[in-house]
Design an enzyme around this catalytic site. Structure first.
Site, mmCIF file in Angstrom:
data_model
loop_
_atom_site.group_PDB
_atom_site.id
_atom_site.type_symbol
_atom_site.label_atom_id
_atom_site.label_comp_id
_atom_site.label_asym_id
_atom_site.label_seq_id
_atom_site.Cartn_x
_atom_site.Cartn_y
_atom_site.Cartn_z
ATOM 1 N N THR A 308 59.225 18.713 54.874
ATOM 2 C CA THR A 308 59.173 20.154 54.713
ATOM 3 C C THR A 308 60.796 20.747 54.634
ATOM 4 O O THR A 308 61.360 20.177 55.421
ATOM 5 C CB THR A 308 58.547 21.062 55.676
ATOM 6 O OG1 THR A 308 57.215 20.863 55.756
ATOM 7 C CG2 THR A 308 58.684 22.583 55.307
ATOM 8 N N PHE A 310 63.506 23.349 54.884
ATOM 9 C CA PHE A 310 63.699 24.880 55.457
ATOM 10 C C PHE A 310 64.877 25.339 54.865
ATOM 11 O O PHE A 310 65.849 24.781 54.710
ATOM 12 C CB PHE A 310 63.815 24.654 57.155
ATOM 13 C CG PHE A 310 62.444 24.223 57.604
ATOM 14 C CD1 PHE A 310 61.621 25.232 58.010
ATOM 15 C CD2 PHE A 310 61.894 22.744 57.440
ATOM 16 C CE1 PHE A 310 60.573 24.751 58.868
ATOM 17 C CE2 PHE A 310 60.993 22.461 58.229
ATOM 18 C CZ PHE A 310 60.014 23.484 58.820
#
Length: 432
Positions: A308, A310
């Site tokens: 992921t 960010f």
């Protein structure tokens, strides 16, 4: 001035309806503020975010006004100590009641009038001297302790004080209201794609992207101690986590219903709080440690290449540089629809600037466009906002010229941030 603490009077600026609870020592939970475009300040500082942002300037001008006599007939201030009328700052009229202490007028011993000096106005650096290495830095993230977002915040800013928020919107507001110095929020996942909610919030709020961090996602199946897999009748987690582990859950032979909750660590907390012995959660190993759960199965994600991305958000942008790889994020639109998209992209292609991402979102202000005037009421197109990431710093002349050309083809263009790229290795070797 040090970073704002939970006991700071500034926290009282949040509306009375807000709810703050404590999970553990030094952990502040920030819950939703009901409007993103208007905030009520009980001490009369203002009724909008712009009023709050200009309050520091008003404070400085109010102190200066106490030093200088004014004409009561036509000036913005009155010299009788009243605070009913304050001049407009940055185009926003504001009523204040700050109970200011009168300014000292120099030394009274020598009577020298040359000692009369005004106070130095407050600046951004006076209010938030946040070091980049993360020490004494307050970082907002969405979720509860043990969430992947918390791990991303600690990777982005080591030794920071992580502040959990129950919604993405709250994390944005926490930074805007000076409760937090930074926010670290997910923007896309290698399996689930873009987090559209945060793309919309980037446009709605005025925060700047100041960095990015990539975090590998490692899912585990968690349950209360002593619970066996055969007793599990329900698995709860974030919808993305459930989708990323669907095949593995089937291979484990779990005849359990899937139920979506707000976040992965919240699922683990829910099981521990309610003592649910028939329910398992998909969350991180750290969540198991925090909430006293056992790991029934480790690494249950279907694809090991699960990461992921960010982004780190701040009130002020950073100064772009050219001595290391930078990335720039922009958003643009055109009143004539998508016909200019090729021209915009060619501005980067002709300068050998690589694009790393293109994301489109419908325009809420003007969602539908007619094809032409001859077919009114028949053929229509959706209108879009385009988010683009490209590998160049705003300090690079190529990027400046590219954006100058893009501006000619668009009716709206905004730079969301120019920030260092995350260059950490994806799978570091044991020697590294």
């Amino acid at each position: 001035m040090q970073a704002i603490s939970p006991s700071s009077p500034l926290v009282s600026f949040i509306p009375i309806r807000r709810r703050i609870t404590r999970f553990a020592p030094n952990k502040l939970f920030v819950h939703c503020i009901y409007r993103s475009d208007s905030v009520y300040f009980p001490n009369g500082v203002g009724s909008s975010r712009a009023d709050w942002q200009s309050s520091c300037a008003i404070l400085a001008s109010k102190v200066a006004a106490q030093e200088q006599p004014t004409d009561k007939s036509g000036e913005d201030y009155v010299n009788d100590g009243s605070t009913d009328h304050v001049a407009a700052i940055n185009g926003h009229k504001t009523s204040m009641d700050l109970d200011l202490v009168p300014l000292n007028k120099g030394s009274s011993d020598d009577g020298n009038s040359n000692n009369n000096k005004l106070m130095k106005p407050l600046t951004i650096t006076d209010l938030s001297p946040a070091p980049m290495h993360g020490s004494h830095l307050r970082v907002a993230y969405q979720g509860v302790p043990g969430a992947y977002s918390e791990a991303a915040a600690e990777k982005a800013y080591p030794n920071c004080e992580a502040i959990p928020c129950d919604q993405f919107e709250v994390a944005f507001q926490a930074v805007e209201l000076w409760i937090a110095d930074r926010a670290v929020l997910p923007i896309e996942n290698s399996l689930g794609g873009s987090i559209h909610r945060n793309y919309d919030l980037l446009l709605r709020h005025r925060l700047h992207i100041v960095g990015e961090v990539q975090l590998p996602v490692h899912h585990c199946l968690l349950a209360l101690p002593g619970v066996r897999k055969e007793y599990i009748t329900r698995v709860i987690s974030h919808p993305q986590a459930l989708a990323q582990c669907e095949l593995t859950l089937n291979k484990l032979g779990l005849n359990a219903a899937r139920e979506a909750v707000d976040d992965t660590a919240g699922a683990a907390e829910y099981i521990a709080t309610n003592n649910l012995r028939d329910t398992a959660a998909i969350a991180s190993a750290r969540a198991a440690e925090l909430y006293g759960l056992q790991i029934l199965a480790d690494g249950i994600h279907d694809d090991s290449n699960n990461v992921t991305r960010f982004v780190m958000l701040a009130r002020e942008p950073i100064i772009p540089r050219t001595d290391r790889p930078f990335k720039t994020s922009i958003v643009f639109a055109h009143e004539k629809g998508t016909s200019v998209l090729f021209k915009v992209l060619s501005a980067f292609a002709f300068r050998n600037i690589s694009l790393t991402k293109i994301e489109s979102r419908p325009r809420r202000s003007c969602p539908i466009r007619l094809v032409d005037n001859a077919n009114i009421g028949t053929a229509k197109h959706f209108e879009y906002m385009f988010y683009v990431d490209f590998e160049a710093s705003m300090a690079d002349v190529r990027a400046q010229n590219a954006l100058a050309e893009v501006q000619e083809f668009t009716s709206f263009l905004r730079v969301l941030g120019s920030y260092p790229m995350d260059m950490t290795p994806w799978c570091p070797s044991s020697g590294d």
